[in-house]
Design a protein around this motif. Structure first.
Motif, PDB file in Angstrom:
ATOM      1  N   GLU A  71       0.709  -1.322  -0.146  1.00  9.55           N
ATOM      2  CA  GLU A  71      -0.142   0.051   0.247  1.00  9.55           C
ATOM      3  C   GLU A  71       0.716   1.420   0.331  1.00  9.55           C
ATOM      4  OE1 GLU A  71      -2.990   2.535  -0.017  1.00  9.55           O
ATOM      5  OE2 GLU A  71      -3.217   0.463  -0.503  1.00  9.55           O
ATOM      6  N   GLY A  72       2.031   1.734   0.604  1.00  4.22           N
ATOM      7  CA  GLY A  72       3.103   2.430   1.092  1.00  4.22           C
ATOM      8  C   GLY A  72       3.978   2.665  -0.496  1.00  4.22           C
ATOM      9  N   GLU A  73       3.833   1.742  -1.367  1.00  3.30           N
ATOM     10  CA  GLU A  73       4.051   1.792  -2.575  1.00  3.30           C
ATOM     11  C   GLU A  73       3.663   2.449  -3.714  1.00  3.30           C
ATOM     12  OE1 GLU A  73       6.668  -0.937  -6.103  1.00  3.30           O
ATOM     13  OE2 GLU A  73       6.769  -1.773  -3.896  1.00  3.30           O
ATOM     14  N   ALA A  74       2.242   1.828  -3.600  1.00  3.41           N
ATOM     15  CA  ALA A  74       1.141   2.438  -4.734  1.00  3.41           C
ATOM     16  C   ALA A  74       0.932   3.745  -3.821  1.00  3.41           C
ATOM     17  CB  ALA A  74       0.441   1.042  -4.231  1.00  3.41           C
ATOM     18  N   LYS A  75       1.188   3.893  -2.921  1.00  2.00           N
ATOM     19  CA  LYS A  75       0.522   5.417  -2.840  1.00  2.00           C
ATOM     20  C   LYS A  75       1.473   6.404  -3.141  1.00  2.00           C
ATOM     21  CE  LYS A  75       0.040   9.122   1.775  1.00  2.00           C
ATOM     22  NZ  LYS A  75      -0.174   8.821   3.078  1.00  2.00           N
ATOM     23  N   GLU A  76       3.098   6.292  -2.730  1.00  2.00           N
ATOM     24  CA  GLU A  76       4.076   7.213  -3.382  1.00  2.00           C
ATOM     25  C   GLU A  76       4.170   6.724  -4.684  1.00  2.00           C
ATOM     26  OE1 GLU A  76       8.599   5.983  -2.238  1.00  2.00           O
ATOM     27  OE2 GLU A  76       7.485   4.997  -0.373  1.00  2.00           O
ATOM     28  N   GLN A  77       3.605   5.481  -5.632  1.00  2.00           N
ATOM     29  CA  GLN A  77       3.477   5.935  -6.998  1.00  2.00           C
ATOM     30  C   GLN A  77       2.575   7.010  -7.495  1.00  2.00           C
ATOM     31  OE1 GLN A  77       2.941   1.894  -8.755  1.00  2.00           O
ATOM     32  NE2 GLN A  77       3.674   2.771 -10.747  1.00  2.00           N
ATOM     33  N   ARG A  78       1.701   7.060  -6.767  1.00  2.00           N
ATOM     34  CA  ARG A  78       0.196   7.494  -7.417  1.00  2.00           C
ATOM     35  C   ARG A  78       0.740   9.625  -7.104  1.00  2.00           C
ATOM     36  NH1 ARG A  78      -2.835   4.038  -4.658  1.00  2.00           N
ATOM     37  NH2 ARG A  78      -3.238   5.244  -2.386  1.00  2.00           N
ATOM     38  N   GLU A  79       2.019   9.748  -5.633  1.00  2.00           N
ATOM     39  CA  GLU A  79       2.322  11.548  -5.171  1.00  2.00           C
ATOM     40  C   GLU A  79       2.913  10.769  -6.492  1.00  2.00           C
ATOM     41  OE1 GLU A  79       3.855  10.930  -1.233  1.00  2.00           O
ATOM     42  OE2 GLU A  79       1.639  10.341  -0.569  1.00  2.00           O
ATOM     43  N   SER A  80       3.323   9.897  -7.105  1.00  2.00           N
ATOM     44  CA  SER A  80       4.860  10.540  -7.689  1.00  2.00           C
ATOM     45  C   SER A  80       4.423  10.794  -9.370  1.00  2.00           C
ATOM     46  CB  SER A  80       5.899   9.381  -8.140  1.00  2.00           C
ATOM     47  OG  SER A  80       6.956   9.382  -7.220  1.00  2.00           O
ATOM     48  N   PHE A  81       3.649  10.361  -9.905  1.00  2.00           N
ATOM     49  CA  PHE A  81       2.520  10.412 -11.251  1.00  2.00           C
ATOM     50  C   PHE A  81       1.766  11.933 -10.633  1.00  2.00           C
ATOM     51  CE2 PHE A  81       3.213   6.294 -12.113  1.00  2.00           C
ATOM     52  CZ  PHE A  81       3.295   5.735 -13.096  1.00  2.00           C
ATOM     53  N   SER A  82       1.078  12.248  -9.992  1.00  2.00           N
ATOM     54  CA  SER A  82       0.145  13.342  -9.612  1.00  2.00           C
ATOM     55  C   SER A  82       1.653  14.360  -9.885  1.00  2.00           C
ATOM     56  CB  SER A  82      -0.253  13.550  -8.404  1.00  2.00           C
ATOM     57  OG  SER A  82      -0.701  15.078  -7.794  1.00  2.00           O
ATOM     58  N   SER A  83       2.552  14.333  -9.133  1.00  2.00           N
ATOM     59  CA  SER A  83       3.526  15.569  -9.076  1.00  2.00           C
ATOM     60  C   SER A  83       3.838  15.556 -10.551  1.00  2.00           C
ATOM     61  CB  SER A  83       4.925  15.325  -7.996  1.00  2.00           C
ATOM     62  OG  SER A  83       5.730  14.402  -8.093  1.00  2.00           O
ATOM     63  N   LEU A  84       4.471  14.684 -11.099  1.00  2.00           N
ATOM     64  CA  LEU A  84       4.484  14.276 -12.662  1.00  2.00           C
ATOM     65  C   LEU A  84       3.744  14.927 -13.564  1.00  2.00           C
ATOM     66  CD1 LEU A  84       7.375  13.641 -14.237  1.00  2.00           C
ATOM     67  CD2 LEU A  84       6.244  11.131 -15.242  1.00  2.00           C
ATOM     68  N   GLY A  85       2.222  15.107 -13.612  1.00  2.00           N
ATOM     69  CA  GLY A  85       1.058  16.063 -14.120  1.00  2.00           C
ATOM     70  C   GLY A  85       1.285  17.771 -13.925  1.00  2.00           C
ATOM     71  N   TRP A  86       1.732  17.691 -12.703  1.00  2.00           N
ATOM     72  CA  TRP A  86       1.732  18.905 -12.854  1.00  2.00           C
ATOM     73  C   TRP A  86       2.801  19.721 -12.834  1.00  2.00           C
ATOM     74  CZ3 TRP A  86      -2.081  21.946 -11.338  1.00  2.00           C
ATOM     75  CH2 TRP A  86      -3.315  21.333 -10.597  1.00  2.00           C
ATOM     76  N   ALA A  87       3.918  18.829 -12.846  1.00  2.00           N
ATOM     77  CA  ALA A  87       5.265  19.403 -13.772  1.00  2.00           C
ATOM     78  C   ALA A  87       5.062  19.339 -15.477  1.00  2.00           C
ATOM     79  CB  ALA A  87       6.415  18.343 -13.415  1.00  2.00           C
ATOM     80  N   LEU A  88       4.583  18.771 -16.127  1.00  2.00           N
ATOM     81  CA  LEU A  88       3.514  18.645 -17.225  1.00  2.00           C
ATOM     82  C   LEU A  88       2.490  19.655 -17.128  1.00  2.00           C
ATOM     83  CD1 LEU A  88       4.446  17.295 -20.019  1.00  2.00           C
ATOM     84  CD2 LEU A  88       2.129  15.936 -19.347  1.00  2.00           C
ATOM     85  N   LEU A  89       2.408  20.053 -16.511  1.00  2.39           N
ATOM     86  CA  LEU A  89       1.333  21.143 -17.328  1.00  2.39           C
ATOM     87  C   LEU A  89       2.600  22.704 -17.041  1.00  2.39           C
ATOM     88  CD1 LEU A  89      -1.861  20.721 -15.077  1.00  2.39           C
ATOM     89  CD2 LEU A  89      -1.532  20.682 -17.648  1.00  2.39           C
ATOM     90  N   PHE A  90       2.957  22.909 -15.531  1.00  2.00           N
ATOM     91  CA  PHE A  90       4.030  23.517 -15.524  1.00  2.00           C
ATOM     92  C   PHE A  90       4.609  23.737 -16.905  1.00  2.00           C
ATOM     93  CE2 PHE A  90       8.219  25.559 -14.333  1.00  2.00           C
ATOM     94  CZ  PHE A  90       7.731  26.880 -13.812  1.00  2.00           C
ATOM     95  N   VAL A  91       5.501  22.480 -17.202  1.00  2.00           N
ATOM     96  CA  VAL A  91       6.646  22.603 -18.695  1.00  2.00           C
ATOM     97  C   VAL A  91       5.671  22.917 -19.526  1.00  2.00           C
ATOM     98  CG1 VAL A  91       7.654  20.854 -20.687  1.00  2.00           C
ATOM     99  CG2 VAL A  91       8.253  20.908 -17.776  1.00  2.00           C
ATOM    100  N   PHE A  92       4.675  22.997 -20.353  1.00  3.68           N
ATOM    101  CA  PHE A  92       3.695  23.572 -20.916  1.00  3.68           C
ATOM    102  C   PHE A  92       3.540  24.752 -20.954  1.00  3.68           C
ATOM    103  CE2 PHE A  92       1.601  18.366 -21.820  1.00  3.68           C
ATOM    104  CZ  PHE A  92       2.582  19.057 -22.751  1.00  3.68           C
ATOM    105  N   PHE A  93       2.873  24.964 -19.954  1.00  5.47           N
ATOM    106  CA  PHE A  93       2.996  26.616 -19.654  1.00  5.47           C
ATOM    107  C   PHE A  93       4.221  27.114 -20.371  1.00  5.47           C
ATOM    108  CE2 PHE A  93       2.888  30.387 -16.685  1.00  5.47           C
ATOM    109  CZ  PHE A  93       2.010  31.306 -17.946  1.00  5.47           C
ATOM    110  N   ILE A  94       5.364  27.177 -19.430  1.00  8.19           N
ATOM    111  CA  ILE A  94       6.941  27.411 -20.429  1.00  8.19           C
ATOM    112  C   ILE A  94       6.658  27.520 -21.519  1.00  8.19           C
ATOM    113  CG2 ILE A  94       9.295  27.558 -19.511  1.00  8.19           C
ATOM    114  CD1 ILE A  94       7.520  29.201 -17.027  1.00  8.19           C
TER     115      ILE A  94
END
Length: 191
Positions: free
Chosen positions: A2-25
Motif C-alpha cells: 500500500e505504501g509503494e502504491a501511494k508513493e507511485q500515485r504521488e509521483s505520477f501526480s507531481s509529474l502531471g503538475w510538472a508537465l502542465l508547468f512545462v507546457f505553460f513555460i
C-alpha cells in the motif's frame, strides 16, 4: 504494498503538475519571440506524437513504462519542440522576405529537412549504445533512452508533415476570421 502504491500515485501526480508547468513555460517562451498566440500551438502540436512514439518504442522493445520512461518523455518534449521551432521560424523568415504563404511553407519543408533529420538521427544513434546495454548499472536508464530515442524518430517524420500543414491551416483560419469579421461589421453598420 500500500505504501509503494501511494508513493507511485504521488509521483505520477507531481509529474502531471510538472508537465502542465512545462507546457505553460514552453508556450510562454515561444509566444514572446513569435509575437503570436497561435504559432506556439503549431510548434507544440507535435508533442503528443512524440509521446506516441515513446509508447510504441516501449512496446517494440518489450518494456513496461516506468517513472524513468516518463522522465524521458519530459526530455523528449524539448527535442520535439526544437524540430518544430526550426520549421516555423524558417516559414516566418521567408514570409517576412515577401514570399507568399504557400511558397514559404513548401520551401521550409525542403530547406529544413536535412537539419531536422540530422539532429534527430544523431540523437537516436547516440542513444543506441544505451538502448542495447546489458550491464546492470545501465538498466534503470534504458526506459528513459527508449522514450527519448523512439519518440524522436516517430515525431521527426510527423513533424516534417504536420507542422507545415498546421501552419497553413492556422494562417488560412486567421484570414477567414479576418474577412468574416469585416463582413459582420459591415452588416452591423448596414443595419
Amino acid at each position: 504494498m500500500e505504501g509503494e502504491a501511494k508513493e507511485q500515485r504521488e509521483s505520477f501526480s507531481s509529474l502531471g503538475w510538472a508537465l502542465l508547468f512545462v507546457f505553460f513555460i514552453i508556450y510562454a517562451l515561444l509566444a514572446i519571440p513569435f509575437k503570436s498566440y497561435s504559432q506556439p500551438l503549431i510548434v507544440m502540436s507535435i508533442i503528443p506524437f512524440g509521446m506516441i512514439g515513446a509508447v510504441m518504442g516501449h512496446w517494440v522493445m518489450g518494456m513496461e513504462l516506468t517513472i524513468m520512461s516518463l522522465l524521458g518523455m519530459l526530455a523528449l518534449i524539448g527535442v520535439v519542440v526544437n524540430d518544430s521551432l526550426v520549421l516555423v521560424d524558417y516559414i516566418n523568415k521567408r514570409r517576412s522576405e515577401g514570399l507568399d504563404l504557400q511558397e514559404a511553407v513548401l520551401t521550409a519543408g525542403s530547406s529544413r529537412f536535412r537539419p531536422v533529420m540530422l539532429t534527430s538521427l544523431t540523437t537516436f544513434i547516440g542513444l543506441m549504445p544505451l538502448l542495447f546495454e546489458k550491464s546492470t548499472q545501465a538498466q534503470f536508464l534504458i526506459p528513459m533512452a527508449v522514450s527519448l530515442g523512439f519518440g524522436i524518430l516517430f515525431a521527426t517524420f510527423i513533424t516534417l508533415l504536420l507542422v507545415p500543414v498546421n501552419y497553413l491551416l492556422i494562417a488560412k483560419a486567421k484570414a477567414w476570421l479576418t474577412t468574416s469579421h469585416l463582413n459582420i461589421i459591415k452588416c452591423i453598420k448596414f443595419i
